[in-house]
Write a protein that holds these residues in place. Structure first.
Motif, PDB file in Angstrom:
ATOM      1  N   ILE A 273       1.180  -0.873   0.217  1.00 17.73           N
ATOM      2  CA  ILE A 273       0.128  -0.068  -0.042  1.00 17.73           C
ATOM      3  C   ILE A 273       0.557   1.275   0.057  1.00 17.73           C
ATOM      4  O   ILE A 273       1.773   1.788   0.917  1.00 17.73           O
ATOM      5  CB  ILE A 273      -0.834  -0.336   1.259  1.00 17.73           C
ATOM      6  CG1 ILE A 273      -1.366  -0.623   1.689  1.00 17.73           C
ATOM      7  CG2 ILE A 273      -2.247   1.200   1.173  1.00 17.73           C
ATOM      8  CD1 ILE A 273      -2.391  -2.059   2.775  1.00 17.73           C
ATOM      9  N   PRO A 274       1.364   2.259  -1.317  1.00 20.08           N
ATOM     10  CA  PRO A 274       1.809   3.058  -0.932  1.00 20.08           C
ATOM     11  C   PRO A 274       0.818   4.358  -1.716  1.00 20.08           C
ATOM     12  O   PRO A 274      -0.353   4.074  -2.123  1.00 20.08           O
ATOM     13  CB  PRO A 274       2.577   2.800  -2.312  1.00 20.08           C
ATOM     14  CG  PRO A 274       2.155   2.423  -3.610  1.00 20.08           C
ATOM     15  CD  PRO A 274       1.596   1.480  -2.681  1.00 20.08           C
ATOM     16  N   THR A 275       0.980   5.427  -0.221  1.00 20.54           N
ATOM     17  CA  THR A 275       0.660   6.248  -0.402  1.00 20.54           C
ATOM     18  C   THR A 275       1.567   7.926  -0.481  1.00 20.54           C
ATOM     19  O   THR A 275       2.173   8.229  -0.295  1.00 20.54           O
ATOM     20  CB  THR A 275      -0.124   6.448   0.910  1.00 20.54           C
ATOM     21  OG1 THR A 275      -1.308   7.418   1.298  1.00 20.54           O
ATOM     22  CG2 THR A 275       0.519   6.395   2.413  1.00 20.54           C
ATOM     23  N   LEU A 276       0.545   8.524  -0.999  1.00 22.63           N
ATOM     24  CA  LEU A 276       1.024  10.257  -1.283  1.00 22.63           C
ATOM     25  C   LEU A 276       0.382  11.049  -0.683  1.00 22.63           C
ATOM     26  O   LEU A 276      -0.750  10.602  -1.183  1.00 22.63           O
ATOM     27  CB  LEU A 276       1.309  10.338  -3.110  1.00 22.63           C
ATOM     28  CG  LEU A 276       1.798   9.009  -4.090  1.00 22.63           C
ATOM     29  CD1 LEU A 276       1.643   9.476  -5.382  1.00 22.63           C
ATOM     30  CD2 LEU A 276       3.408   8.576  -3.623  1.00 22.63           C
TER      31      LEU A 276
ATOM     32  N   GLY B  69      -4.142   5.645  -6.593  1.00 17.14           N
ATOM     33  CA  GLY B  69      -3.841   4.747  -5.335  1.00 17.14           C
ATOM     34  C   GLY B  69      -3.899   5.298  -4.524  1.00 17.14           C
ATOM     35  O   GLY B  69      -4.555   6.290  -4.135  1.00 17.14           O
ATOM     36  N   ARG B  70      -3.727   5.188  -2.844  1.00 16.14           N
ATOM     37  CA  ARG B  70      -3.468   5.804  -1.861  1.00 16.14           C
ATOM     38  C   ARG B  70      -2.876   7.483  -1.483  1.00 16.14           C
ATOM     39  O   ARG B  70      -2.329   7.133  -2.256  1.00 16.14           O
ATOM     40  CB  ARG B  70      -3.409   5.203  -0.831  1.00 16.14           C
ATOM     41  CG  ARG B  70      -4.386   3.657  -0.201  1.00 16.14           C
ATOM     42  CD  ARG B  70      -5.586   3.837   0.172  1.00 16.14           C
ATOM     43  NE  ARG B  70      -6.282   4.897   1.199  1.00 16.14           N
ATOM     44  CZ  ARG B  70      -6.202   3.797   2.394  1.00 16.14           C
ATOM     45  NH1 ARG B  70      -6.904   2.906   2.443  1.00 16.14           N
ATOM     46  NH2 ARG B  70      -6.587   5.200   3.453  1.00 16.14           N
ATOM     47  N   MET B  71      -3.536   8.205  -0.943  1.00 13.25           N
ATOM     48  CA  MET B  71      -3.322   9.459  -0.836  1.00 13.25           C
ATOM     49  C   MET B  71      -3.226  10.044   0.952  1.00 13.25           C
ATOM     50  O   MET B  71      -4.254   9.038   1.727  1.00 13.25           O
ATOM     51  CB  MET B  71      -3.906  10.437  -1.357  1.00 13.25           C
ATOM     52  CG  MET B  71      -3.811  10.598  -3.052  1.00 13.25           C
ATOM     53  SD  MET B  71      -4.872  10.859  -4.101  1.00 13.25           S
ATOM     54  CE  MET B  71      -4.899  12.752  -3.202  1.00 13.25           C
ATOM     55  N   GLY B  72      -2.309  10.433   1.002  1.00 15.63           N
ATOM     56  CA  GLY B  72      -2.589  10.813   2.802  1.00 15.63           C
ATOM     57  C   GLY B  72      -1.208  10.609   3.171  1.00 15.63           C
ATOM     58  O   GLY B  72      -0.217  10.348   2.586  1.00 15.63           O
ATOM     59  N   TYR B  73      -1.197  10.597   4.754  1.00 16.23           N
ATOM     60  CA  TYR B  73       0.332   9.522   5.083  1.00 16.23           C
ATOM     61  C   TYR B  73      -0.039   8.592   6.032  1.00 16.23           C
ATOM     62  O   TYR B  73      -1.093   8.313   5.308  1.00 16.23           O
ATOM     63  CB  TYR B  73      -0.457  10.595   6.718  1.00 16.23           C
ATOM     64  CG  TYR B  73       1.056  12.205   6.253  1.00 16.23           C
ATOM     65  CD1 TYR B  73       1.880  12.436   5.533  1.00 16.23           C
ATOM     66  CD2 TYR B  73      -0.129  13.312   6.010  1.00 16.23           C
ATOM     67  CE1 TYR B  73       2.353  13.304   4.957  1.00 16.23           C
ATOM     68  CE2 TYR B  73      -0.011  14.167   5.733  1.00 16.23           C
ATOM     69  CZ  TYR B  73       1.241  15.006   5.181  1.00 16.23           C
ATOM     70  OH  TYR B  73       1.514  15.681   4.518  1.00 16.23           O
TER      71      TYR B  73
ATOM     72  N   ALA C  90      -2.871   7.064   8.470  1.00 14.98           N
ATOM     73  CA  ALA C  90      -4.774   6.694   8.818  1.00 14.98           C
ATOM     74  C   ALA C  90      -4.392   5.404   8.375  1.00 14.98           C
ATOM     75  O   ALA C  90      -5.915   4.724   8.595  1.00 14.98           O
ATOM     76  CB  ALA C  90      -4.895   7.640   7.497  1.00 14.98           C
ATOM     77  N   ILE C  91      -3.665   4.691   7.475  1.00 15.63           N
ATOM     78  CA  ILE C  91      -3.913   3.723   6.246  1.00 15.63           C
ATOM     79  C   ILE C  91      -3.783   2.753   7.917  1.00 15.63           C
ATOM     80  O   ILE C  91      -4.567   1.718   7.642  1.00 15.63           O
ATOM     81  CB  ILE C  91      -3.415   3.885   5.662  1.00 15.63           C
ATOM     82  CG1 ILE C  91      -3.029   4.592   4.755  1.00 15.63           C
ATOM     83  CG2 ILE C  91      -3.176   1.757   4.541  1.00 15.63           C
ATOM     84  CD1 ILE C  91      -2.570   4.679   3.388  1.00 15.63           C
ATOM     85  N   TYR C  92      -2.907   2.954   9.226  1.00 13.32           N
ATOM     86  CA  TYR C  92      -2.854   0.999   9.197  1.00 13.32           C
ATOM     87  C   TYR C  92      -3.995   1.486  10.516  1.00 13.32           C
ATOM     88  O   TYR C  92      -3.941   0.742  11.287  1.00 13.32           O
ATOM     89  CB  TYR C  92      -1.154   1.378  10.356  1.00 13.32           C
ATOM     90  CG  TYR C  92      -1.006   2.199  11.371  1.00 13.32           C
ATOM     91  CD1 TYR C  92      -0.947   2.767  12.515  1.00 13.32           C
ATOM     92  CD2 TYR C  92       0.094   3.354  10.373  1.00 13.32           C
ATOM     93  CE1 TYR C  92      -0.707   3.665  12.966  1.00 13.32           C
ATOM     94  CE2 TYR C  92       0.938   4.604  11.498  1.00 13.32           C
ATOM     95  CZ  TYR C  92       0.265   4.643  12.487  1.00 13.32           C
ATOM     96  OH  TYR C  92       0.781   5.821  13.342  1.00 13.32           O
ATOM     97  N   GLU C  93      -4.033   2.710  11.008  1.00 12.96           N
ATOM     98  CA  GLU C  93      -5.689   3.157  11.698  1.00 12.96           C
ATOM     99  C   GLU C  93      -6.659   2.102  10.816  1.00 12.96           C
ATOM    100  O   GLU C  93      -7.181   1.876  11.975  1.00 12.96           O
ATOM    101  CB  GLU C  93      -5.497   4.091  12.477  1.00 12.96           C
ATOM    102  CG  GLU C  93      -4.337   4.839  12.989  1.00 12.96           C
ATOM    103  CD  GLU C  93      -5.081   6.244  13.468  1.00 12.96           C
ATOM    104  OE1 GLU C  93      -3.774   7.002  14.616  1.00 12.96           O
ATOM    105  OE2 GLU C  93      -5.339   6.836  13.138  1.00 12.96           O
TER     106      GLU C  93
END
Length: 237
Positions: free
Chosen positions: A174-177, A184-188, A191-194
């Motif tokens: 899960i790369p996030t920009l 793909g995912r955006m932000g930091y 938020a993803i692991y939470e």
């Protein structure tokens, strides 16, 4: 006893992104450079008269295999170590190195989900771990490899990680920009692991990257109810 200093030779150098390079170092005096995925080596670079001001440590990005290791290094503005590596090192250059070092390694039995959370070149130890898990078919639970960076041109090992995701059962890459819109995912990363661990499932959290990300992640993961023994980290100063 600390590991001895050994002489390594740069055998290959490749540009990975606009400001990162991959460096391959062979250690000819050993047939097998034995280490655990997640460990690092310290290079003694000719950049200062005082020994401890010459030392720079980098996570090994390759899995254990023979006597050659790969490092992935970002050029730091004003950084004496990376300035030397980017401007003076070429194929055939020798370097003193010591290792392996560090306890940022996989649990003996992977009986919980793994969250690999990284920014920048912090993906290096996770790349080593994932190739090791694949090669040796290590039994594992779900693995979430969350990689945060600014823009698409900053993503390290993108195609390779997508390939590993196809080859390792239960791996979610899960790369996030944070600075660019894309498919793909955006932000930091937080938020993803939470979101993924909202049900408080048993898990190990491995954090590698810049100090600010790690400090925030440690705090947030603890607030989610996870004990300190399940939060492992390796930080960059």
């Amino acid at each position: 006893m600390p590991e001895p200093w050994r002489t390594g030779v740069f055998t290959r150098i490749e540009q990975e992104t606009h400001n990162t390079r991959r460096f391959w170092i062979q250690i000819p005096e050993v047939e097998e450079f034995v280490f655990k995925p997640g460990q690092f080596v310290t290079l003694d670079l000719p950049i200062h008269e005082q020994k401890n001001k010459r030392w720079r440590s980098y996570s090994i990005a390759s899995p254990p295999d023979g006597n050659t290791i790969e490092l992935v290094i970002v050029l730091l503005e004003g950084g004496a170590g990376t300035h030397y590596l980017f401007n003076h090192v070429q194929v055939g250059t020798e370097v003193l190195l010591r290792g392996p070092q560090g306890v940022f390694t996989l649990p003996p039995v992977i009986d919980r989900d793994l969250f690999f959370i990284s920014t920048g070149t912090g993906i290096a130890p996770f790349r080593s771990m994932l190739h090791y898990i694949k090669k040796h078919q290590i039994p594992h639970q779900q693995i979430y490899c969350i990689f945060g960076t600014r823009t698409q041109k900053d993503i390290l090992y993108y195609e390779e990680m997508k390939q590993l995701e196809r080859e390792i059962p239960g791996l979610h890459y899960i790369p996030t920009l944070s600075r660019e819109q894309w498919e793909g995912r955006m932000g930091y990363v937080h938020a993803i692991y939470e979101e993924l661990a909202a049900d408080r499932k048993p898990a190990h959290f491995y954090l590698c990257g810049w100090r600010a990300m790690i400090n925030e992640a440690r705090q947030r993961i603890a607030q989610m109810g996870y004990e300190r023994q399940y939060i492992h980290f390796e930080l960059f100063d």
